[in-house]
Design a protein around this motif. Structure first.
Motif, PDB file in Angstrom:
ATOM      1  N   LYS A  23       4.754  -2.080 -20.971  1.00  0.00           N
ATOM      2  CA  LYS A  23       6.069  -2.722 -20.950  1.00  0.00           C
ATOM      3  C   LYS A  23       7.092  -1.978 -20.111  1.00  0.00           C
ATOM      4  N   ILE A  24       6.857  -0.699 -19.842  1.00  0.00           N
ATOM      5  CA  ILE A  24       7.848   0.072 -19.101  1.00  0.00           C
ATOM      6  C   ILE A  24       7.328   0.551 -17.746  1.00  0.00           C
ATOM      7  N   SER A  25       6.167   0.079 -17.322  1.00  0.00           N
ATOM      8  CA  SER A  25       5.623   0.563 -16.059  1.00  0.00           C
ATOM      9  C   SER A  25       5.180  -0.581 -15.157  1.00  0.00           C
ATOM     10  N   LYS A  26       5.284  -0.328 -13.872  1.00  0.00           N
ATOM     11  CA  LYS A  26       4.774  -1.243 -12.855  1.00  0.00           C
ATOM     12  C   LYS A  26       3.956  -0.395 -11.899  1.00  0.00           C
ATOM     13  N   TRP A  27       2.723  -0.800 -11.645  1.00  0.00           N
ATOM     14  CA  TRP A  27       1.883  -0.022 -10.756  1.00  0.00           C
ATOM     15  C   TRP A  27       1.614  -0.791  -9.475  1.00  0.00           C
ATOM     16  N   LEU A  28       1.570  -0.030  -8.392  1.00  0.00           N
ATOM     17  CA  LEU A  28       1.331  -0.593  -7.072  1.00  0.00           C
ATOM     18  C   LEU A  28       0.109   0.069  -6.452  1.00  0.00           C
ATOM     19  N   THR A  29      -0.770  -0.741  -5.916  1.00  0.00           N
ATOM     20  CA  THR A  29      -1.945  -0.226  -5.226  1.00  0.00           C
ATOM     21  C   THR A  29      -1.594   0.020  -3.763  1.00  0.00           C
ATOM     22  N   LYS A  30      -2.551   0.535  -3.012  1.00  0.00           N
ATOM     23  CA  LYS A  30      -2.322   0.772  -1.588  1.00  0.00           C
ATOM     24  C   LYS A  30      -2.034  -0.538  -0.858  1.00  0.00           C
ATOM     25  N   ALA A  31      -2.652  -1.613  -1.300  1.00  0.00           N
ATOM     26  CA  ALA A  31      -2.401  -2.917  -0.685  1.00  0.00           C
ATOM     27  C   ALA A  31      -0.963  -3.374  -0.933  1.00  0.00           C
ATOM     28  N   ASP A  32      -0.401  -2.980  -2.070  1.00  0.00           N
ATOM     29  CA  ASP A  32       0.981  -3.345  -2.406  1.00  0.00           C
ATOM     30  C   ASP A  32       1.999  -2.434  -1.722  1.00  0.00           C
ATOM     31  N   CYS A  33       1.678  -1.153  -1.642  1.00  0.00           N
ATOM     32  CA  CYS A  33       2.614  -0.174  -1.089  1.00  0.00           C
ATOM     33  C   CYS A  33       1.826   1.000  -0.519  1.00  0.00           C
ATOM     34  N   ASP A  34       1.758   1.071   0.798  1.00  0.00           N
ATOM     35  CA  ASP A  34       1.076   2.178   1.474  1.00  0.00           C
ATOM     36  C   ASP A  34       2.063   3.330   1.611  1.00  0.00           C
ATOM     37  N   ILE A  35       1.762   4.469   0.997  1.00  0.00           N
ATOM     38  CA  ILE A  35       2.726   5.571   0.987  1.00  0.00           C
ATOM     39  C   ILE A  35       2.918   6.208   2.353  1.00  0.00           C
ATOM     40  N   THR A  36       2.080   5.882   3.321  1.00  0.00           N
ATOM     41  CA  THR A  36       2.279   6.404   4.675  1.00  0.00           C
ATOM     42  C   THR A  36       3.273   5.554   5.467  1.00  0.00           C
ATOM     43  N   ASP A  37       3.696   4.438   4.897  1.00  0.00           N
ATOM     44  CA  ASP A  37       4.669   3.550   5.535  1.00  0.00           C
ATOM     45  C   ASP A  37       6.023   3.755   4.872  1.00  0.00           C
ATOM     46  N   ARG A  38       6.890   4.504   5.530  1.00  0.00           N
ATOM     47  CA  ARG A  38       8.190   4.869   4.956  1.00  0.00           C
ATOM     48  C   ARG A  38       8.987   3.641   4.525  1.00  0.00           C
ATOM     49  N   TYR A  39       9.035   2.643   5.382  1.00  0.00           N
ATOM     50  CA  TYR A  39       9.848   1.469   5.083  1.00  0.00           C
ATOM     51  C   TYR A  39       9.235   0.637   3.950  1.00  0.00           C
ATOM     52  N   GLY A  40       7.928   0.625   3.851  1.00  0.00           N
ATOM     53  CA  GLY A  40       7.282  -0.060   2.740  1.00  0.00           C
ATOM     54  C   GLY A  40       7.595   0.591   1.405  1.00  0.00           C
ATOM     55  N   VAL A  41       7.632   1.916   1.407  1.00  0.00           N
ATOM     56  CA  VAL A  41       7.966   2.655   0.183  1.00  0.00           C
ATOM     57  C   VAL A  41       9.424   2.406  -0.197  1.00  0.00           C
ATOM     58  N   GLU A  42      10.316   2.452   0.798  1.00  0.00           N
ATOM     59  CA  GLU A  42      11.730   2.186   0.522  1.00  0.00           C
ATOM     60  C   GLU A  42      11.921   0.784  -0.041  1.00  0.00           C
ATOM     61  N   GLN A  43      11.204  -0.175   0.508  1.00  0.00           N
ATOM     62  CA  GLN A  43      11.300  -1.547   0.026  1.00  0.00           C
ATOM     63  C   GLN A  43      10.809  -1.651  -1.419  1.00  0.00           C
ATOM     64  N   ALA A  44       9.695  -0.991  -1.722  1.00  0.00           N
ATOM     65  CA  ALA A  44       9.167  -1.012  -3.088  1.00  0.00           C
ATOM     66  C   ALA A  44      10.148  -0.384  -4.069  1.00  0.00           C
ATOM     67  N   LEU A  45      10.782   0.721  -3.663  1.00  0.00           N
ATOM     68  CA  LEU A  45      11.759   1.382  -4.530  1.00  0.00           C
ATOM     69  C   LEU A  45      12.973   0.492  -4.770  1.00  0.00           C
ATOM     70  N   ASN A  46      13.434  -0.152  -3.731  1.00  0.00           N
ATOM     71  CA  ASN A  46      14.597  -1.033  -3.872  1.00  0.00           C
ATOM     72  C   ASN A  46      14.293  -2.263  -4.713  1.00  0.00           C
ATOM     73  N   GLU A  47      13.083  -2.795  -4.596  1.00  0.00           N
ATOM     74  CA  GLU A  47      12.718  -3.997  -5.353  1.00  0.00           C
ATOM     75  C   GLU A  47      12.539  -3.708  -6.838  1.00  0.00           C
TER      76      GLU A  47
END
Length: 64
Positions: A23-47
């Motif tokens: 209930k308190i966690s959301k998990w993202l796989t590499k397909a959802d958020c690639d940590i080598t992509d700075r802008y993808g990580v920023e987008q995931a954090l903002n969302e």
């Protein structure tokens, strides 16, 4: 709103954490958020607007 954002959602630690606290966690796989992509990580954090990040993502390919 999820309190924990878990990166590397396919790892064993991420699966255990999300199983214990669904209930308190959301998990993202590499397909959802690639940590080598700075802008993808920023987008995931903002969302998600998570308070905490649990990074379980890692490079496991030794040859890489």
């Amino acid at each position: 709103m999820d309190n924990f954002l878990i990166l590397g959602g396919n790892s064993k630690l991420a699966k255990c954490f999300s199983y214990l606290y669904p209930k308190i966690s959301k998990w993202l796989t590499k397909a959802d958020c690639d940590i080598t992509d700075r802008y993808g990580v920023e987008q995931a954090l903002n969302e998600t607007k998570a308070k905490y990040i649990l990074n379980c993502a890692a490079v496991t390919d030794i040859e890489y």
